[in-house]
Scaffold this motif. Structure first.
Motif, mmCIF file in Angstrom:
data_model
loop_
_atom_site.group_PDB
_atom_site.id
_atom_site.type_symbol
_atom_site.label_atom_id
_atom_site.label_comp_id
_atom_site.label_asym_id
_atom_site.label_seq_id
_atom_site.Cartn_x
_atom_site.Cartn_y
_atom_site.Cartn_z
ATOM 1 N N PHE A 1 0.820 -1.210 0.000
ATOM 2 C CA PHE A 1 0.000 0.000 0.000
ATOM 3 C C PHE A 1 0.856 1.264 0.000
ATOM 4 O O PHE A 1 0.417 2.312 -0.473
ATOM 5 N N PHE A 2 2.073 1.163 0.525
ATOM 6 C CA PHE A 2 2.977 2.314 0.497
ATOM 7 C C PHE A 2 3.256 2.736 -0.944
ATOM 8 O O PHE A 2 3.391 3.935 -1.232
ATOM 9 N N SER A 3 3.338 1.772 -1.861
ATOM 10 C CA SER A 3 3.580 2.109 -3.271
ATOM 11 C C SER A 3 2.421 2.917 -3.835
ATOM 12 O O SER A 3 2.629 3.845 -4.631
ATOM 13 N N PHE A 4 1.200 2.595 -3.436
ATOM 14 C CA PHE A 4 0.048 3.372 -3.906
ATOM 15 C C PHE A 4 0.083 4.796 -3.359
ATOM 16 O O PHE A 4 -0.194 5.763 -4.085
ATOM 17 N N PHE A 5 0.402 4.930 -2.075
ATOM 18 C CA PHE A 5 0.473 6.270 -1.494
ATOM 19 C C PHE A 5 1.622 7.076 -2.101
ATOM 20 O O PHE A 5 1.510 8.291 -2.278
ATOM 21 N N TRP A 6 2.716 6.412 -2.419
ATOM 22 C CA TRP A 6 3.834 7.092 -3.077
ATOM 23 C C TRP A 6 3.368 7.671 -4.424
ATOM 24 O O TRP A 6 3.614 8.838 -4.739
ATOM 25 N N GLY A 7 2.703 6.850 -5.223
ATOM 26 C CA GLY A 7 2.191 7.328 -6.503
ATOM 27 C C GLY A 7 1.153 8.417 -6.337
ATOM 28 O O GLY A 7 1.112 9.378 -7.123
ATOM 29 N N PHE A 8 0.329 8.308 -5.307
ATOM 30 C CA PHE A 8 -0.712 9.312 -5.076
ATOM 31 C C PHE A 8 -0.110 10.665 -4.731
ATOM 32 O O PHE A 8 -0.511 11.706 -5.275
ATOM 33 N N PHE A 9 0.871 10.685 -3.824
ATOM 34 C CA PHE A 9 1.469 11.957 -3.429
ATOM 35 C C PHE A 9 2.304 12.554 -4.567
ATOM 36 O O PHE A 9 2.375 13.777 -4.723
ATOM 37 N N HIS A 10 2.933 11.695 -5.365
ATOM 38 C CA HIS A 10 3.626 12.205 -6.546
ATOM 39 C C HIS A 10 2.625 12.855 -7.495
ATOM 40 O O HIS A 10 2.920 13.876 -8.133
ATOM 41 N N LEU A 11 1.426 12.283 -7.563
ATOM 42 C CA LEU A 11 0.395 12.814 -8.458
ATOM 43 C C LEU A 11 -0.118 14.173 -7.993
ATOM 44 O O LEU A 11 -0.237 15.110 -8.787
ATOM 45 N N ILE A 12 -0.411 14.313 -6.693
ATOM 46 C CA ILE A 12 -1.019 15.565 -6.233
ATOM 47 C C ILE A 12 0.017 16.668 -6.016
ATOM 48 O O ILE A 12 -0.312 17.852 -6.113
ATOM 49 N N LEU A 13 1.267 16.300 -5.758
ATOM 50 C CA LEU A 13 2.286 17.324 -5.542
ATOM 51 C C LEU A 13 2.899 17.800 -6.856
ATOM 52 O O LEU A 13 3.419 18.915 -6.926
#
Length: 260
Positions: A93-105
């Motif tokens: 799940f950390f990989s999903f959050f990594w991609g998510f924060f890269h997306l919004i930032l």
């Protein structure tokens, strides 16, 4: 002169290799489903995996509950294995959050330099997502009360609490199904749609697996196959369910509430 040896020889079992082939087949069928929209093979493969899990877990339960093979060292090894498994799920799940924060930032030009992009209406975090948060946190409370009651040999109370936990897990899955059905965007709508449905969808899959885990422990508890001093299967179920609760809190805060 005899020596104490705390480990036992596991009987020859076909379930590990059959499960590995089943998992590989499931991945192939999922890819075929995405291209051909054919759910039949995925459903059949899922039923096969359930059958193999039942057979495998039946053998493990037989070793621990009836043959008495799960001594202290064996239980410690099982605990270590469960902790390693949960840590691997954390990194998943950390990989999903990594991609998510890269997306919004750092939103790309293709998304209009904004996140979420211009697409269908985003989910209101104060509707079904908030209700599901309350339901899942309540299930964490009920399964904890079940554990404490079980340690105190209050079997009727613990059985009632674990049935309530299972019911709340099923209700959570049902509400998530209705949420997906009424969604204003799909998994193919930009990176945000992909990350949203992948992260929440895999979490929903974990809730489904956890519900099966709880159901098996409910049956074992009803059949008096576990006791207050020998119940690692139930403890592993408890750890897994709390992990699912914590992941959902992060999903609700970041994927639902932060974006809204």
């Amino acid at each position: 002169m005899t020596f104490y040896f705390p480990f036992h020889l596991v009987s020859v079992s076909p379930w590990p290799v059959l499960m590995s082939f089943s998992v590989m087949s499931m991945m192939i069928n999922l890819l075929m489903m995405l291209n051909e929209s054919n759910f039949i093979m995925v459903l059949l493969n899922f039923l096969l995996m359930l059958l193999l899990m039942f057979q495998w877990w039946r053998d493990v339960i037989r070793e621990g509950a009836y043959q008495g093979s799960h001594l202290i060292c064996i239980t410690a090894g099982l605990q270590c294995g469960m902790v390693m498994f949960i840590l691997s799920e954390v990194m998943f799940f950390f990989s999903f959050f990594w991609g998510f924060f890269h997306l919004i930032l750092s939103p790309s030009v293709e998304m209009g330099n904004q996140c979420p992009p211009m697409m269908g209406e985003a989910f209101n975090p104060y509707n079904i997502p908030l209700l599901n948060t309350v339901i899942l946190l309540s299930s964490g409370v009920t399964i904890t009360l079940c554990h404490h009651a079980f340690l105190s040999n209050k079997f009727k109370v613990s059985l009632l609490m674990i049935i309530m936990t299972l019911s709340l897990g099923v209700i959570f899955t049902s509400f998530q199904f209705f949420e997906y059905k009424e969604s204003g965007f799909t998994i193919s709508d930009s990176m945000y749609g992909s990350i949203f449905f992948l992260s929440t969808g895999f979490h929903g899959l974990h809730v489904l697996i956890g519900s099966i885990f709880i159901y098996i422990n409910t049956v074992r508890m009803k059949n008096k196959e576990i006791s207050s001093f020998h119940h690692f299967g139930f403890e592993a179920c408890l750890w897994y369910w709390h992990f699912v609760d914590v992941v959902w809190l992060f999903l609700y805060i970041f994927v639902y509430w932060l974006i809204y």
